[in-house]
Scaffold this motif. Structure first.
Motif: not given
Length: 271
Positions: A24-27, A32-33, A86-88, A93-94
């Motif tokens: 999922t997108v949330a995952d 990334a966090l 950088a981690h997505l 994209r944020a």
């Protein structure tokens, strides 16, 4: 508290909201966090840890894309959109960030959400499509157009624009599950002469219309979460991240045109 605008091509994902055993997108955001040492690893789906204050503007369905999904949580000042990107994966994209009050909630504080559906319906009459959109606008109980049993009364604005496709734009303060895609299905059916005034009245009435007479949702891949409004926030776009979002959707357009070209060649060769 910081709020981030997030764009994504939703087709590779099983929706935004965390679910067990699927991507999922949330995952992707939470992964990334973890990589940024801002979150502990562990859990799966709904059991995954989240940052303090974590919430998102909406739970887009599997295959639905977004330009203005908004995710907020307690984040350090150095966590810029570029640092997050950088981690997505490249499909997420944020692109903008805003400082938010400590009590801010990305779901509950949104005053308006807008979706755009690109409806390819060559047999549809644009004038009838606009008539259906006008009938669906205003305050109604949309219980016949969602599987939800609560929160079904909404005051929404539905409009249709003509172009290469019919663009169905729907805006409201919030949406129960599948409402936008079922609204689009009603617009398409009415515009194609498959739904008359009486059926439209029944769908908007207190009478339950389900089973074979119910409305199935339109396919998800043509739907975009285009806008989410928060009057108290001022988002600052990052130019490099915005360029990345443009590239994301340019690449999607390029691949779509190439796929259409293959279909055109096959149809031409078949005469």
């Amino acid at each position: 508290m910081r709020a981030y605008r997030v764009a994504y091509d939703g087709r590779p994902f099983h929706g935004f909201q965390r679910q067990p055993d699927v991507s999922t997108v949330a995952d992707a955001l939470l992964d990334a966090l973890v990589e940024l040492d801002l979150l502990a690893a562990g859990g799966d789906g709904p059991t995954r840890p989240t940052p303090p204050g974590y919430a998102a503007a909406g739970r887009t369905d599997a295959g639905v894309s977004a330009l203005a999904q908004t995710v907020a949580f307690e984040a350090p000042d150095w966590l810029s959109p570029r640092a997050l990107n950088a981690h997505l994966p490249e499909s997420v994209r944020a692109w903008a960030v805003a400082d938010a009050p400590d009590a801010f909630h990305a779901t509950h504080d949104a005053v308006r959400r807008a979706y755009v559906y690109h409806l390819h319906a060559p047999a549809a009459d644009p004038d009838r499509a606009r008539t259906a959109a006008a009938r669906l606008s205003g305050s109604h109980d949309f219980h016949n157009l969602t599987p939800d049993e609560t929160g079904t009364r909404r005051d929404l604005d539905c409009r249709v624009e003509s172009g290469r496709t019919l663009r169905v734009r729907v805006a409201a303060d919030g949406f129960p599950r599948q409402l936008v895609r079922r609204l689009v299905a009603v617009v398409r059916a009415f515009a194609a002469g498959e739904c008359d005034d009486d059926r439209l009245d029944r769908l908007l009435s207190a009478t339950a219309v389900d089973g074979p007479e119910g409305v199935a949702p339109a396919p998800p891949a043509a739907l975009l979460l285009a806008r989410v409004d928060y009057p108290e926030l001022s988002f600052t776009p990052n130019e490099t991240a915005v360029a990345d979002v443009r590239q994301l959707f340019r690449e999607r357009r390029r691949r779509g045109l190439a796929s259409a070209g293959v279909a055109d060649s096959a149809l031409d060769d078949l005469g």
